[in-house]
Design an enzyme around this catalytic site. Sequence first.
Site, PDB file in Angstrom:
ATOM      1  N   PRO A 188       6.651   7.828 -59.041  1.00  0.00           N
ATOM      2  CG  PRO A 188       5.652   6.218 -57.670  1.00  0.00           C
ATOM      3  CD  PRO A 188       6.730   6.400 -58.699  1.00  0.00           C
ATOM      4  CG  ASP A 189       5.141  14.085 -55.827  1.00  0.00           C
ATOM      5  OD1 ASP A 189       5.159  13.813 -54.604  1.00  0.00           O
ATOM      6  OD2 ASP A 189       5.379  15.211 -56.280  1.00  0.00           O
ATOM      7  CB  ILE A 190       5.447   9.202 -52.063  1.00  0.00           C
ATOM      8  CG1 ILE A 190       6.163   8.114 -52.876  1.00  0.00           C
ATOM      9  CG2 ILE A 190       4.726   8.585 -50.858  1.00  0.00           C
ATOM     10  CD1 ILE A 190       7.275   7.400 -52.132  1.00  0.00           C
ATOM     11  CG  ASN A 207      19.009   9.987 -52.101  1.00  0.00           C
ATOM     12  OD1 ASN A 207      19.168   9.907 -50.885  1.00  0.00           O
ATOM     13  ND2 ASN A 207      17.851   9.705 -52.684  1.00  0.00           N
ATOM     14  CE  LYS A 235      29.092  -6.554 -63.272  1.00  0.00           C
ATOM     15  NZ  LYS A 235      30.395  -7.110 -62.936  1.00  0.00           N
TER      16      LYS A 235
END
Length: 402
Positions: free
Chosen positions: A313-315, A209, A295
Amino acid sequence: MGISGKRIVLGVTGGVAAYKAAVLTRELQRAGARVQVVMTEAGARFVGPATFQALTGEPVFVDQWDTRIANGMAHIELSRAADAIVIAPASADFMASLAQGRAGDLLATLCLARECPLAVAPAMNRQMWENPATQRNVQQLRDDGIEVIGPDSGDQACGETGMGRMLEPDALVEAIGAWLAPKRLAGRRVLLTAGPTFEPIDPVRGITNRSSGKMGFAIARACVAAGADVTLVAGPVSLPTPWAVRRINVQTAQQMHDAVHGELDTASAAVRAHDLFIAVAAVADWRPANYRDSKIKKTDGNAVPELAFAQNPDILASVARRAHPPYCVGFAAESESLEAHGLDKLARKGIPMLVANIGHETFGLDDNELLILEHGSQTRLARAPKALLAHELVRHIAERLS
Ligand SMILES: Cc1cc2nc3c(=O)[nH]c(=O)nc-3n(C[C@H](O)[C@H](O)[C@H](O)COP(=O)(O)O)c2cc1C
């Protein structure tokens, strides 16, 4: 920052790195300091006083018999007027003088006569730095409460490579700012995450991102300046490690999760638990479910590969759920309904504070605007450089911690 509005006596002693002191003068002024330069005679052989006089607009003092100060006691007047003294570069000889409390020239005398804090930035060749006599002197300076900033390792003017280089001016300004700042987080351990994560699809492709890491790195700096012991778990960014920060580099959300919990697990009877966790990283919510070892080949025709995703996972939530969690601060970058989504996230993650970026187009920029959401209150931090916002945010968090 700790530098703005301060009157700093910059002592320049006899080392090759004296040439960097001119840039340091400029950088200190840019950070809001008034700089008064005092040089040793050896220092003045490396860079002329006229350079510093032109940069500062103040007379430069070298000689202790200088009669330009009305009462003839330059050492007393100059040290009285100073909020801090910084010796950069600090020669081996000058540090030996300081360690012994000698008053052989104007700069050494004003250091001895000071009532303000004193820092030295050593600069010398590797062998001089490693010499037991120098090491003894440095230890004595630390024991006397003098701040020793650096040195760094790397290429040296003498052709050697190793420890002894003076820190570069920008790093020195950062360190001086941290040294002079109010210590609101003194004795606290802080763990932060910053930057994006990178979720590989195959060995050459991946999903990431637009987080630049700038806000998280600025907060890490502000925590150091506030006196905290800081560990930064950083996703893939090309930012330099802030001074005095311990950095752990990771790529994926899972690695970030493991590094964070690994750090929190280090607490023991002998090692203080973390007081604060600030999750600034933009962690990918999903990762490609089936990583390919080689690849993925482009096929003839218009066939495109299908990507399936798995949950990461939601840290932040996992840290908040630990048996003895640190004070948790989350970050949110919402593109709409900032406040509603922010409050929802605050409740969902079970944390006391969430910081929302106002406007999602702040990625990579040096400015930002923040909304601090807490249970029952909101605080807006107006648009400002991220470095400044970081200090305001850390002040706000420190109040909650105390
Ligand atoms: C070309 C040259 C380069 C030097 N570089 C350094 C240096 O980087 N660090 C250092 O501690 N001394 C260095 N010295 C030695 C100091 O200049 C010398 O010890 C001097 O007496 C220091 O005086 P001061 O401490 O009063 O400034 C150098 C000397 C010369 C001639």
